[in-house]
Write a protein that holds these residues in place. Structure first.
Motif, PDB file in Angstrom:
ATOM      1  N   VAL A 244      67.931  13.038  19.710  1.00 51.34           N
ATOM      2  CA  VAL A 244      69.730  13.548  19.600  1.00 51.34           C
ATOM      3  C   VAL A 244      70.004  14.328  18.639  1.00 51.34           C
ATOM      4  O   VAL A 244      69.114  15.307  18.260  1.00 51.34           O
ATOM      5  N   GLY A 245      70.406  15.169  19.672  1.00 49.86           N
ATOM      6  CA  GLY A 245      71.882  16.378  19.158  1.00 49.86           C
ATOM      7  C   GLY A 245      70.600  17.719  19.428  1.00 49.86           C
ATOM      8  O   GLY A 245      71.108  18.934  18.942  1.00 49.86           O
ATOM      9  N   ALA A 246      69.967  17.061  20.271  1.00 49.67           N
ATOM     10  CA  ALA A 246      68.655  18.554  20.374  1.00 49.67           C
ATOM     11  C   ALA A 246      69.044  19.011  22.122  1.00 49.67           C
ATOM     12  O   ALA A 246      68.696  18.334  22.944  1.00 49.67           O
TER      13      ALA A 246
ATOM     14  N   ALA B 261      78.424  17.906  35.172  1.00 50.93           N
ATOM     15  CA  ALA B 261      78.429  17.770  34.029  1.00 50.93           C
ATOM     16  C   ALA B 261      78.789  16.723  32.718  1.00 50.93           C
ATOM     17  O   ALA B 261      77.801  15.140  33.915  1.00 50.93           O
ATOM     18  N   VAL B 262      78.661  16.339  31.816  1.00 50.38           N
ATOM     19  CA  VAL B 262      78.198  14.968  30.793  1.00 50.38           C
ATOM     20  C   VAL B 262      79.039  13.579  30.837  1.00 50.38           C
ATOM     21  O   VAL B 262      79.722  14.068  31.243  1.00 50.38           O
ATOM     22  N   SER B 263      78.816  13.076  31.610  1.00 52.10           N
ATOM     23  CA  SER B 263      79.683  11.806  31.693  1.00 52.10           C
ATOM     24  C   SER B 263      78.676  10.548  31.225  1.00 52.10           C
ATOM     25  O   SER B 263      79.471   9.665  31.293  1.00 52.10           O
ATOM     26  N   GLY B 264      78.077  10.542  30.232  1.00 54.49           N
ATOM     27  CA  GLY B 264      77.297   9.573  28.591  1.00 54.49           C
ATOM     28  C   GLY B 264      77.130   9.852  27.638  1.00 54.49           C
ATOM     29  O   GLY B 264      76.039  11.122  28.324  1.00 54.49           O
ATOM     30  N   GLY B 265      77.439   9.144  26.753  1.00 55.06           N
ATOM     31  CA  GLY B 265      76.374   9.147  24.990  1.00 55.06           C
ATOM     32  C   GLY B 265      76.891  11.230  25.825  1.00 55.06           C
ATOM     33  O   GLY B 265      76.094  10.924  23.656  1.00 55.06           O
TER      34      GLY B 265
ATOM     35  N   THR C 151      74.203  10.267  18.964  1.00 47.22           N
ATOM     36  CA  THR C 151      73.955   8.829  18.775  1.00 47.22           C
ATOM     37  C   THR C 151      73.050   7.974  19.678  1.00 47.22           C
ATOM     38  O   THR C 151      72.725   8.726  20.948  1.00 47.22           O
ATOM     39  N   ALA C 152      71.778   7.768  19.341  1.00 48.42           N
ATOM     40  CA  ALA C 152      70.741   7.440  19.869  1.00 48.42           C
ATOM     41  C   ALA C 152      70.932   6.138  20.901  1.00 48.42           C
ATOM     42  O   ALA C 152      72.499   5.531  20.577  1.00 48.42           O
ATOM     43  N   GLY C 153      70.846   6.358  22.110  1.00 48.94           N
ATOM     44  CA  GLY C 153      70.790   5.450  23.337  1.00 48.94           C
ATOM     45  C   GLY C 153      70.611   6.327  24.293  1.00 48.94           C
ATOM     46  O   GLY C 153      70.114   7.725  24.526  1.00 48.94           O
ATOM     47  N   PHE C 154      71.774   5.484  25.321  1.00 56.40           N
ATOM     48  CA  PHE C 154      72.150   5.825  26.956  1.00 56.40           C
ATOM     49  C   PHE C 154      72.874   7.508  26.913  1.00 56.40           C
ATOM     50  O   PHE C 154      73.755   7.884  26.534  1.00 56.40           O
ATOM     51  N   ASN C 155      72.388   8.668  27.810  1.00 57.76           N
ATOM     52  CA  ASN C 155      72.978   9.726  28.607  1.00 57.76           C
ATOM     53  C   ASN C 155      72.602   9.842  29.163  1.00 57.76           C
ATOM     54  O   ASN C 155      71.770   9.808  30.328  1.00 57.76           O
ATOM     55  N   SER C 156      73.725  10.726  29.869  1.00 63.03           N
ATOM     56  CA  SER C 156      73.617  10.407  31.875  1.00 63.03           C
ATOM     57  C   SER C 156      74.480  12.222  31.957  1.00 63.03           C
ATOM     58  O   SER C 156      75.476  12.381  31.081  1.00 63.03           O
TER      59      SER C 156
ATOM     60  N   THR D 108      68.050   9.128  27.235  1.00 59.93           N
ATOM     61  CA  THR D 108      67.776   8.700  26.203  1.00 59.93           C
ATOM     62  C   THR D 108      67.566   9.421  24.371  1.00 59.93           C
ATOM     63  O   THR D 108      66.598  10.043  25.040  1.00 59.93           O
ATOM     64  N   GLY D 109      68.275   9.092  23.897  1.00 62.52           N
ATOM     65  CA  GLY D 109      68.517   9.998  22.781  1.00 62.52           C
ATOM     66  C   GLY D 109      67.565   9.248  21.708  1.00 62.52           C
ATOM     67  O   GLY D 109      68.283   7.754  22.026  1.00 62.52           O
ATOM     68  N   LEU D 110      66.954   9.851  21.037  1.00 65.81           N
ATOM     69  CA  LEU D 110      65.814   9.426  20.324  1.00 65.81           C
ATOM     70  C   LEU D 110      66.404  10.076  18.804  1.00 65.81           C
ATOM     71  O   LEU D 110      66.235  10.759  18.474  1.00 65.81           O
TER      72      LEU D 110
END
Length: 135
Positions: free
Chosen positions: A45-47, A73-77, A103-108, A125-127
């Motif tokens: 996450v954040g990296a 474009a970023v569309s989620g997370g 935040t840990a979880g789904f990114n898109s 997936t952000g860990l």
């Protein structure tokens, strides 16, 4: 006289064929599909992801298309994307540097291709990061 008519008919036929061929060869080829060559996978996450996802825009014959207008474009997370392309490469095109949300979880990410109705969604997936200390 019939030889003359035959030559005229042949000339007209050849002009018709040449006209039909020139119309086909100048018509721009339109994109038929877009696919992810590699998805985002997992990252901290954040990296930024260690390996940027790529995508390929294909013509109706399945050939990669260069210079097609795209929007990434970023569309989620949350997170961000830097250095996103505005045009495709001749093969796989990188999305740029994708930094995942905090935040840990789904990114898109969404890749929108000029001429295609349905955009491509690439996920990661952000860990959580490794704890630096216990308190």
């Amino acid at each position: 006289m019939s030889s003359f008519k035959a030559r005229v008919a042949l000339g007209v036929a050849l002009l018709g064929i040449a006209g039909a061929c020139s119309k086909d060869s100048t018509a721009p080829i339109k994109p038929a599909s877009v696919s992810a060559a590699n998805n985002g996978g997992n990252g901290t996450v954040g990296a930024a992801l260690a390996t940027a996802p790529t995508f390929t825009v294909l013509d109706p014959s399945g050939n990669a298309m260069a210079n097609v207008s795209v929007t990434v474009a970023v569309s989620g997370g949350g997170g961000s994307v830097a250095g996103a392309p505005t045009k495709t490469s001749a093969g796989a095109t990188s999305v740029g540097t994708w930094t995942l949300g905090n935040t840990a979880g789904f990114n898109s990410l969404t890749v929108t291709v000029s001429g295609l109705a349905t955009p491509l969604t690439i996920t990661a997936t952000g860990l959580p990061d490794v704890a630096s200390q216990l308190t």
